[in-house]
Design a protein around this motif. Structure first.
Motif, mmCIF file in Angstrom:
data_model
loop_
_atom_site.group_PDB
_atom_site.id
_atom_site.type_symbol
_atom_site.label_atom_id
_atom_site.label_comp_id
_atom_site.label_asym_id
_atom_site.label_seq_id
_atom_site.Cartn_x
_atom_site.Cartn_y
_atom_site.Cartn_z
ATOM 1 N N THR A 186 0.827 -1.211 0.000
ATOM 2 C CA THR A 186 0.000 0.000 0.000
ATOM 3 C C THR A 186 0.857 1.255 0.000
ATOM 4 O O THR A 186 0.391 2.324 -0.368
ATOM 5 C CB THR A 186 -0.952 0.034 1.211
ATOM 6 N N SER A 187 2.117 1.122 0.418
ATOM 7 C CA SER A 187 3.039 2.258 0.354
ATOM 8 C C SER A 187 4.468 1.745 0.270
ATOM 9 O O SER A 187 4.761 0.614 0.683
ATOM 10 C CB SER A 187 2.893 3.181 1.574
ATOM 11 N N THR A 188 5.349 2.576 -0.268
ATOM 12 C CA THR A 188 6.756 2.196 -0.404
ATOM 13 C C THR A 188 7.395 1.954 0.958
ATOM 14 O O THR A 188 8.242 1.058 1.116
ATOM 15 C CB THR A 188 7.530 3.295 -1.148
ATOM 16 N N ASN A 189 7.005 2.740 1.957
ATOM 17 C CA ASN A 189 7.608 2.591 3.279
ATOM 18 C C ASN A 189 7.358 1.203 3.872
ATOM 19 O O ASN A 189 8.204 0.657 4.589
ATOM 20 C CB ASN A 189 7.089 3.674 4.224
ATOM 21 N N ILE A 190 6.195 0.631 3.587
ATOM 22 C CA ILE A 190 5.908 -0.722 4.082
ATOM 23 C C ILE A 190 6.797 -1.731 3.369
ATOM 24 O O ILE A 190 7.282 -2.697 3.961
ATOM 25 C CB ILE A 190 4.416 -1.058 3.890
ATOM 26 N N ALA A 191 7.034 -1.484 2.080
ATOM 27 C CA ALA A 191 7.964 -2.342 1.329
ATOM 28 C C ALA A 191 9.364 -2.242 1.928
ATOM 29 O O ALA A 191 10.066 -3.265 2.071
ATOM 30 C CB ALA A 191 7.977 -1.928 -0.140
ATOM 31 N N PHE A 192 9.776 -1.036 2.293
ATOM 32 C CA PHE A 192 11.087 -0.850 2.919
ATOM 33 C C PHE A 192 11.171 -1.578 4.256
ATOM 34 O O PHE A 192 12.240 -2.080 4.630
ATOM 35 C CB PHE A 192 11.360 0.643 3.123
ATOM 36 N N ASP A 193 10.065 -1.625 4.986
ATOM 37 C CA ASP A 193 10.064 -2.336 6.268
ATOM 38 C C ASP A 193 10.346 -3.819 6.068
ATOM 39 O O ASP A 193 11.000 -4.460 6.913
ATOM 40 C CB ASP A 193 8.717 -2.147 6.979
ATOM 41 N N ASP A 194 9.850 -4.378 4.967
ATOM 42 C CA ASP A 194 10.162 -5.776 4.655
ATOM 43 C C ASP A 194 11.613 -5.924 4.209
ATOM 44 O O ASP A 194 12.307 -6.870 4.607
ATOM 45 C CB ASP A 194 9.233 -6.287 3.544
ATOM 46 N N LEU A 195 12.084 -4.989 3.392
ATOM 47 C CA LEU A 195 13.450 -5.078 2.876
ATOM 48 C C LEU A 195 14.491 -4.909 3.978
ATOM 49 O O LEU A 195 15.550 -5.542 3.944
ATOM 50 C CB LEU A 195 13.661 -4.023 1.781
ATOM 51 N N ARG A 196 14.184 -4.080 4.958
ATOM 52 C CA ARG A 196 15.160 -3.821 6.014
ATOM 53 C C ARG A 196 15.391 -5.044 6.900
ATOM 54 O O ARG A 196 16.382 -5.112 7.641
ATOM 55 C CB ARG A 196 14.705 -2.632 6.872
ATOM 56 N N LEU A 197 14.514 -6.053 6.819
ATOM 57 C CA LEU A 197 14.675 -7.272 7.610
ATOM 58 C C LEU A 197 15.889 -8.075 7.179
ATOM 59 O O LEU A 197 16.404 -8.897 7.939
ATOM 60 C CB LEU A 197 13.409 -8.139 7.510
ATOM 61 N N GLY A 198 16.350 -7.835 5.954
ATOM 62 C CA GLY A 198 17.531 -8.532 5.466
ATOM 63 C C GLY A 198 17.401 -8.875 3.996
ATOM 64 O O GLY A 198 16.301 -8.942 3.450
ATOM 65 N N ASP A 199 18.530 -9.091 3.378
ATOM 66 C CA ASP A 199 18.558 -9.410 1.954
ATOM 67 C C ASP A 199 17.856 -10.739 1.687
ATOM 68 O O ASP A 199 18.268 -11.788 2.193
ATOM 69 C CB ASP A 199 20.007 -9.483 1.480
ATOM 70 N N GLY A 200 16.765 -10.694 0.933
ATOM 71 C CA GLY A 200 16.049 -11.902 0.565
ATOM 72 C C GLY A 200 15.177 -12.516 1.630
ATOM 73 O O GLY A 200 14.568 -13.569 1.416
ATOM 74 N N VAL A 201 15.082 -11.883 2.799
ATOM 75 C CA VAL A 201 14.244 -12.432 3.865
ATOM 76 C C VAL A 201 12.781 -12.472 3.419
ATOM 77 O O VAL A 201 12.096 -13.492 3.538
ATOM 78 C CB VAL A 201 14.395 -11.621 5.166
ATOM 79 N N ARG A 202 12.294 -11.343 2.930
ATOM 80 C CA ARG A 202 10.945 -11.295 2.367
ATOM 81 C C ARG A 202 10.966 -10.853 0.908
ATOM 82 O O ARG A 202 10.208 -11.362 0.098
ATOM 83 C CB ARG A 202 10.052 -10.362 3.194
ATOM 84 N N ILE A 203 11.805 -9.895 0.618
ATOM 85 C CA ILE A 203 11.968 -9.409 -0.754
ATOM 86 C C ILE A 203 13.440 -9.117 -1.010
ATOM 87 O O ILE A 203 14.236 -9.007 -0.066
ATOM 88 C CB ILE A 203 11.120 -8.143 -1.029
ATOM 89 N N ASP A 204 13.778 -8.981 -2.296
ATOM 90 C CA ASP A 204 15.175 -8.732 -2.665
ATOM 91 C C ASP A 204 15.443 -7.279 -3.042
ATOM 92 O O ASP A 204 16.598 -6.839 -3.023
ATOM 93 C CB ASP A 204 15.562 -9.619 -3.843
ATOM 94 N N GLY A 205 14.405 -6.557 -3.387
ATOM 95 C CA GLY A 205 14.592 -5.170 -3.791
ATOM 96 C C GLY A 205 13.274 -4.430 -3.852
ATOM 97 O O GLY A 205 12.195 -5.046 -3.832
ATOM 98 N N VAL A 206 13.369 -3.114 -3.923
ATOM 99 C CA VAL A 206 12.191 -2.247 -4.029
ATOM 100 C C VAL A 206 12.443 -1.230 -5.134
ATOM 101 O O VAL A 206 13.547 -0.669 -5.232
ATOM 102 C CB VAL A 206 11.906 -1.500 -2.700
ATOM 103 N N LEU A 207 11.451 -0.992 -5.954
ATOM 104 C CA LEU A 207 11.524 0.043 -6.977
ATOM 105 C C LEU A 207 10.693 1.228 -6.515
ATOM 106 O O LEU A 207 9.543 1.067 -6.104
ATOM 107 C CB LEU A 207 10.990 -0.465 -8.323
ATOM 108 N N THR A 208 11.280 2.438 -6.581
ATOM 109 C CA THR A 208 10.563 3.604 -6.085
ATOM 110 C C THR A 208 11.221 4.886 -6.559
ATOM 111 O O THR A 208 12.285 4.864 -7.199
ATOM 112 C CB THR A 208 10.513 3.590 -4.549
ATOM 113 N N ASP A 209 10.612 5.994 -6.206
ATOM 114 C CA ASP A 209 11.179 7.313 -6.490
ATOM 115 C C ASP A 209 12.465 7.498 -5.683
ATOM 116 O O ASP A 209 12.532 7.141 -4.507
ATOM 117 C CB ASP A 209 10.139 8.378 -6.110
ATOM 118 N N GLU A 210 13.474 8.081 -6.314
ATOM 119 C CA GLU A 210 14.764 8.243 -5.644
ATOM 120 C C GLU A 210 14.670 9.081 -4.383
ATOM 121 O O GLU A 210 15.345 8.800 -3.388
ATOM 122 C CB GLU A 210 15.787 8.874 -6.600
ATOM 123 N N THR A 211 13.837 10.118 -4.392
ATOM 124 C CA THR A 211 13.750 10.980 -3.220
ATOM 125 C C THR A 211 13.225 10.224 -2.006
ATOM 126 O O THR A 211 13.672 10.453 -0.880
ATOM 127 C CB THR A 211 12.840 12.198 -3.501
#
Length: 279
Positions: A186-211
């Motif tokens: 629903t938002s990029t920040n939630i995707a980042f919360d999954d990514l911050r758990l570790g490389d490949g834990v839930r996802i491998d990368g996020v695509l988003t606006d650079e800012t």
């Protein structure tokens, strides 16, 4: 018989006149409502980083908030902010609940079928972000990986290799990788919360606006941006089609804000970089 024909003709004329009056009466409907209510109702987000977010006083602040207030000032009105989800905004069924959508919407061909874009107000790259411990060093390393994106964004269209620009002089889109799985949020920040758990834990990368990516890294998220950018695009003010008067007023407001340097100043204030010109 003649009387019947006359009555039918009269009824038809009245119906056509009524329809014509209805179209005329609806011309400028949104602008009339905004000016009558003396408020511009704007759809924004609460967790979109420097675009728009809640500060320590629980008040909405950000680049888009200031731009919206600038448009309202030009119209001679105040502003009211509402916070529907991005998927609701991009669905296009606003039903008069707001007049303008911010959120730096990329004007793609698909969106141009739903929205009217009176003005472009910022340019910026979309990027791929991975965990800082990821072995990925280039975009092609994401081939076959699980990629997270915010639903309804240009990044989602790109991940699905269906991104079609609708602005003038757009560069051809290239796809250096194909995602093995696309996970929407629903938002990029939630995707980042999954990514911050570790490389490949839930996802491998996020695509988003650079800012948004840089803001998350600045806030302490253990992430890194892969170079080069996926694509660079403008973002547009979005309104529903059908009100040329409103379109022209919004366009005029942004034209004035560009001409007097307001947009550039706001970009420097929130990003430290002037993103209001094409890079």
């Amino acid at each position: 018989m003649k009387k019947t024909i006359v009555n039918i003709a009269t009824s038809l004329s009245l119906a056509l006149a009524s329809a014509a009056f209805s179209v005329s009466a609806n011309a400028g409907e949104v602008l009339d409502r905004v000016l009558s209510n003396k408020t511009l109702t704007v759809a924004v987000g609460t967790d979109w980083g420097p675009i728009s977010h809640l500060d320590e006083k629980h008040e909405l602040v950000g680049y888009d908030i200031d731009v919206a207030k600038g448009i309202a000032k030009y119209l001679g009105t105040g502003t009211t902010f509402v916070t529907p989800g991005w998927d609701i905004i991009t669905g296009g069924k606003w039903q008069g609940r707001w007049d303008v959508a911010m959120g730096q919407m990329i004007p793609t061909k698909a969106r141009a079928e739903v929205f009217d874009f009176p003005a472009l107000y910022i340019w910026g790259p979309n990027v791929a972000v991975v965990h800082k411990d990821s072995k990925a060093t280039k975009l092609s390393d994401l081939d076959g990986k699980v990629i997270g994106v915010a639903s309804g964004t240009g990044a989602e269209a790109y991940a699905n290799q269906k991104f079609q620009p609708a602005w003038e002089n757009a560069k051809p889109v290239e796809y250096p990788f194909k995602a093995g799985q696309i996970k929407t949020y629903t938002s990029t920040n939630i995707a980042f919360d999954d990514l911050r758990l570790g490389d490949g834990v839930r996802i491998d990368g996020v695509l988003t606006d650079e800012t948004i990516a840089r803001d998350a890294i600045k806030a302490g998220y253990p992430l890194k941006v892969l170079e080069p950018a996926l694509f660079s695009s403008p973002a547009a003010i979005a309104i529903l089609p059908g009100d040329k008067d409103f379109h022209d007023k919004v366009a005029a407001a942004l034209k004035e804000m560009k001409a007097d340097g307001t947009l550039s100043k706001l970009s420097m204030k929130w990003y430290g970089v002037d993103y209001t010109v094409e890079k």
